[in-house]
Write a protein that holds these residues in place. Structure first.
Motif, PDB file in Angstrom:
ATOM      1  N   HIS A  90      -5.297 -39.803  37.115  1.00 54.74           N
ATOM      2  CA  HIS A  90      -5.432 -40.726  35.985  1.00 54.74           C
ATOM      3  C   HIS A  90      -5.714 -39.968  34.690  1.00 54.74           C
ATOM      4  CE1 HIS A  90      -5.884 -44.397  33.927  1.00 54.74           C
ATOM      5  NE2 HIS A  90      -7.207 -44.429  33.889  1.00 54.74           N
ATOM      6  N   GLN A  91      -6.586 -38.979  34.744  1.00 54.30           N
ATOM      7  CA  GLN A  91      -6.884 -38.178  33.559  1.00 54.30           C
ATOM      8  C   GLN A  91      -5.648 -37.425  33.080  1.00 54.30           C
ATOM      9  OE1 GLN A  91     -10.114 -35.742  34.976  1.00 54.30           O
ATOM     10  NE2 GLN A  91     -11.686 -37.176  34.306  1.00 54.30           N
ATOM     11  N   PHE A  92      -4.887 -36.886  34.004  1.00 52.49           N
ATOM     12  CA  PHE A  92      -3.691 -36.122  33.639  1.00 52.49           C
ATOM     13  C   PHE A  92      -2.666 -37.009  32.941  1.00 52.49           C
ATOM     14  CE2 PHE A  92       0.600 -34.628  34.705  1.00 52.49           C
ATOM     15  CZ  PHE A  92       0.558 -33.356  34.173  1.00 52.49           C
ATOM     16  N   VAL A  93      -2.432 -38.205  33.480  1.00 52.72           N
ATOM     17  CA  VAL A  93      -1.452 -39.119  32.882  1.00 52.72           C
ATOM     18  C   VAL A  93      -1.902 -39.558  31.494  1.00 52.72           C
ATOM     19  CG1 VAL A  93      -0.369 -41.384  33.109  1.00 52.72           C
ATOM     20  CG2 VAL A  93      -0.576 -39.908  35.108  1.00 52.72           C
ATOM     21  N   LEU A  94      -3.189 -39.864  31.341  1.00 49.03           N
ATOM     22  CA  LEU A  94      -3.686 -40.316  30.039  1.00 49.03           C
ATOM     23  C   LEU A  94      -3.579 -39.219  28.982  1.00 49.03           C
ATOM     24  CD1 LEU A  94      -6.889 -42.382  30.959  1.00 49.03           C
ATOM     25  CD2 LEU A  94      -4.622 -43.225  30.351  1.00 49.03           C
ATOM     26  N   ARG A  95      -3.805 -37.983  29.367  1.00 42.50           N
ATOM     27  CA  ARG A  95      -3.746 -36.884  28.396  1.00 42.50           C
ATOM     28  C   ARG A  95      -2.338 -36.651  27.872  1.00 42.50           C
ATOM     29  NH1 ARG A  95      -6.930 -34.028  32.021  1.00 42.50           N
ATOM     30  NH2 ARG A  95      -5.170 -32.684  32.542  1.00 42.50           N
ATOM     31  N   HIS A  96      -1.336 -37.010  28.649  1.00 44.24           N
ATOM     32  CA  HIS A  96       0.036 -36.671  28.278  1.00 44.24           C
ATOM     33  C   HIS A  96       0.864 -37.878  27.852  1.00 44.24           C
ATOM     34  CE1 HIS A  96      -1.242 -33.202  30.686  1.00 44.24           C
ATOM     35  NE2 HIS A  96      -0.376 -32.517  29.985  1.00 44.24           N
ATOM     36  N   CYS A  97       0.244 -39.026  27.714  1.00 42.66           N
ATOM     37  CA  CYS A  97       0.973 -40.224  27.307  1.00 42.66           C
ATOM     38  C   CYS A  97       0.917 -40.353  25.785  1.00 42.66           C
ATOM     39  CB  CYS A  97       0.370 -41.462  27.979  1.00 42.66           C
ATOM     40  SG  CYS A  97       1.319 -42.963  27.692  1.00 42.66           S
ATOM     41  N   ASP A  98       2.050 -40.148  25.116  1.00 44.98           N
ATOM     42  CA  ASP A  98       2.092 -40.187  23.649  1.00 44.98           C
ATOM     43  C   ASP A  98       1.843 -41.588  23.103  1.00 44.98           C
ATOM     44  OD1 ASP A  98       2.678 -37.496  23.632  1.00 44.98           O
ATOM     45  OD2 ASP A  98       4.855 -37.813  23.589  1.00 44.98           O
ATOM     46  N   GLN A  99       2.125 -42.619  23.901  1.00 40.29           N
ATOM     47  CA  GLN A  99       1.984 -43.991  23.417  1.00 40.29           C
ATOM     48  C   GLN A  99       0.532 -44.372  23.131  1.00 40.29           C
ATOM     49  OE1 GLN A  99       3.881 -42.995  25.808  1.00 40.29           O
ATOM     50  NE2 GLN A  99       5.931 -43.881  25.634  1.00 40.29           N
ATOM     51  N   ILE A 100      -0.418 -43.631  23.670  1.00 35.79           N
ATOM     52  CA  ILE A 100      -1.829 -43.983  23.460  1.00 35.79           C
ATOM     53  C   ILE A 100      -2.528 -42.957  22.569  1.00 35.79           C
ATOM     54  CG2 ILE A 100      -1.976 -45.213  25.655  1.00 35.79           C
ATOM     55  CD1 ILE A 100      -3.444 -42.768  26.784  1.00 35.79           C
ATOM     56  N   GLU A 101      -1.761 -42.245  21.764  1.00 37.24           N
ATOM     57  CA  GLU A 101      -2.354 -41.247  20.878  1.00 37.24           C
ATOM     58  C   GLU A 101      -3.357 -41.882  19.917  1.00 37.24           C
ATOM     59  OE1 GLU A 101      -3.430 -37.792  19.204  1.00 37.24           O
ATOM     60  OE2 GLU A 101      -2.148 -38.032  20.968  1.00 37.24           O
ATOM     61  N   SER A 102      -3.048 -43.097  19.430  1.00 38.48           N
ATOM     62  CA  SER A 102      -3.968 -43.774  18.508  1.00 38.48           C
ATOM     63  C   SER A 102      -5.299 -44.082  19.196  1.00 38.48           C
ATOM     64  CB  SER A 102      -3.335 -45.062  17.988  1.00 38.48           C
ATOM     65  OG  SER A 102      -3.018 -45.941  19.056  1.00 38.48           O
ATOM     66  N   TYR A 103      -5.259 -44.407  20.491  1.00 44.68           N
ATOM     67  CA  TYR A 103      -6.495 -44.663  21.233  1.00 44.68           C
ATOM     68  C   TYR A 103      -7.309 -43.377  21.385  1.00 44.68           C
ATOM     69  CZ  TYR A 103      -4.785 -49.303  22.555  1.00 44.68           C
ATOM     70  OH  TYR A 103      -4.346 -50.599  22.531  1.00 44.68           O
ATOM     71  N   ARG A 104      -6.628 -42.268  21.611  1.00 47.96           N
ATOM     72  CA  ARG A 104      -7.346 -41.000  21.731  1.00 47.96           C
ATOM     73  C   ARG A 104      -8.040 -40.644  20.423  1.00 47.96           C
ATOM     74  NH1 ARG A 104      -2.994 -39.312  25.367  1.00 47.96           N
ATOM     75  NH2 ARG A 104      -1.739 -38.620  23.603  1.00 47.96           N
ATOM     76  N   GLU A 105      -7.355 -40.884  19.304  1.00 46.13           N
ATOM     77  CA  GLU A 105      -7.967 -40.608  18.005  1.00 46.13           C
ATOM     78  C   GLU A 105      -9.175 -41.514  17.763  1.00 46.13           C
ATOM     79  OE1 GLU A 105      -4.881 -41.071  15.163  1.00 46.13           O
ATOM     80  OE2 GLU A 105      -3.811 -39.232  15.751  1.00 46.13           O
TER      81      GLU A 105
END
Length: 289
Positions: A90-105
């Motif tokens: 789950h961590q690996f997929v979340l780190r590499h999903c560009d669609q959720i970049e705004s959530y990471r920020e």
């Protein structure tokens, strides 16, 4: 039967004029060669050498994340992932999903506000925060945050990008070798060499799927990778990194990201293996028109 004898069978099918059989074979063979060459310049084509069961064109690729769709080899196995592997995936997929970049920020900004004023977060600190706690903060925000299903599929082999991969346990005690993988990062161009240990198809509760390769990765420092005087790359698998034993390890990679390599044992040192890169079958370097 020798290979050239089998090839005669195909050549005989070119004969349209029995009075001039040799010229018929030569003419039809040249025509087929020309058609095959021209077809490689077309965006969508189905040449004779592409028509095999390993082509995943019949699979709904829109249901797979990161273009990871391929064709499993052998009988699939239904397994239950342990909690540690589930979190790592789950961590690996979340780190590499560009669609959720705004959530990471947004997550990084929230973490910065929790700290004292003028506290500076280095890129390494931000990466550690995302690796450790982002998946918990992100939970219940979108479907992806829910995490994958514990029920997954396991394959002993997988066909993707023109390569046929098999796990290291599948080819044990065999002459063939299909478990060598290399993943080159987009930033920095660092090559991670590894051995394919497992293949998982992860399901996000029917919303989408992703195929991941679990690899035994060699250490990228001089302890695990070096280059000899002749320019060959050598790897040492007695010094592995990200084995998956710890929660913070990252042993997974998307199936689309890897290329196949072969490892030849160094006769001077059994712990080191020479890397031989290969190319997919039926791949042509075509000049753009």
């Amino acid at each position: 039967m020798y290979p050239f004898e089998r090839f005669f069978f195909f050549l005989k099918e070119y004969v349209s004029n029995k009075a001039h059989s040799e010229s018929s074979i030569a003419e039809d063979y040249i025509v087929e060669e020309g058609i095959t060459f021209c077809s490689n310049y077309l965006e969508v084509h189905y040449a004779t050498f592409d028509m095999h069961d390993n082509n995943p064109s019949s699979i709904d690729q829109s249901n797979y994340l990161f273009g990871s769709v391929g064709t499993g080899i052998g009988k699939e196995e239904i397994i239950v992932l342990d909690e540690k592997s589930l979190i790592q995936i789950h961590q690996f997929v979340l780190r590499h999903c560009d669609q959720i970049e705004s959530y990471r920020e947004s997550f990084v900004n929230v973490e910065k506000r929790k700290r004292r004023r003028h506290t500076h977060l280095t890129p390494k600190d931000v990466e550690k925060l995302i690796n450790d706690t982002f998946h918990e903060w992100f939970r219940d925000k979108v479907t992806l945050a829910r995490g994958p299903n514990m029920i997954a599929k396991r394959f002993s082999g997988y066909y993707i990008n023109g390569f046929k991969f098999r796990t290291i346990s599948r080819v044990k005690d065999k002459k063939t070798q299909n478990y060598g993988v290399v993943n080159t990062t987009e930033i920095g161009g660092v090559s991670y060499f590894g051995q394919l240990s497992d293949i998982f198809e992860i399901d996000y509760f029917g919303s989408f799927k992703v195929v991941l390769f679990k690899c035994n990765l060699a250490n990228v420092t001089l302890m695990g990778i070096k280059r000899d005087d002749l320019g060959f790359t050598l790897v040492n698998f007695s010094r592995l990194v990200h084995t998956g034993e710890k929660l913070e390890h990252d042993p997974f990679v998307f199936s689309l990201q890897v290329e196949q390599v072969f490892y030849v044992e160094n006769p001077k040192n059994n712990n080191w293996f020479i890397v031989i890169r290969t190319r997919p079958r039926d791949l042509f370097d075509m000049v753009k028109l």
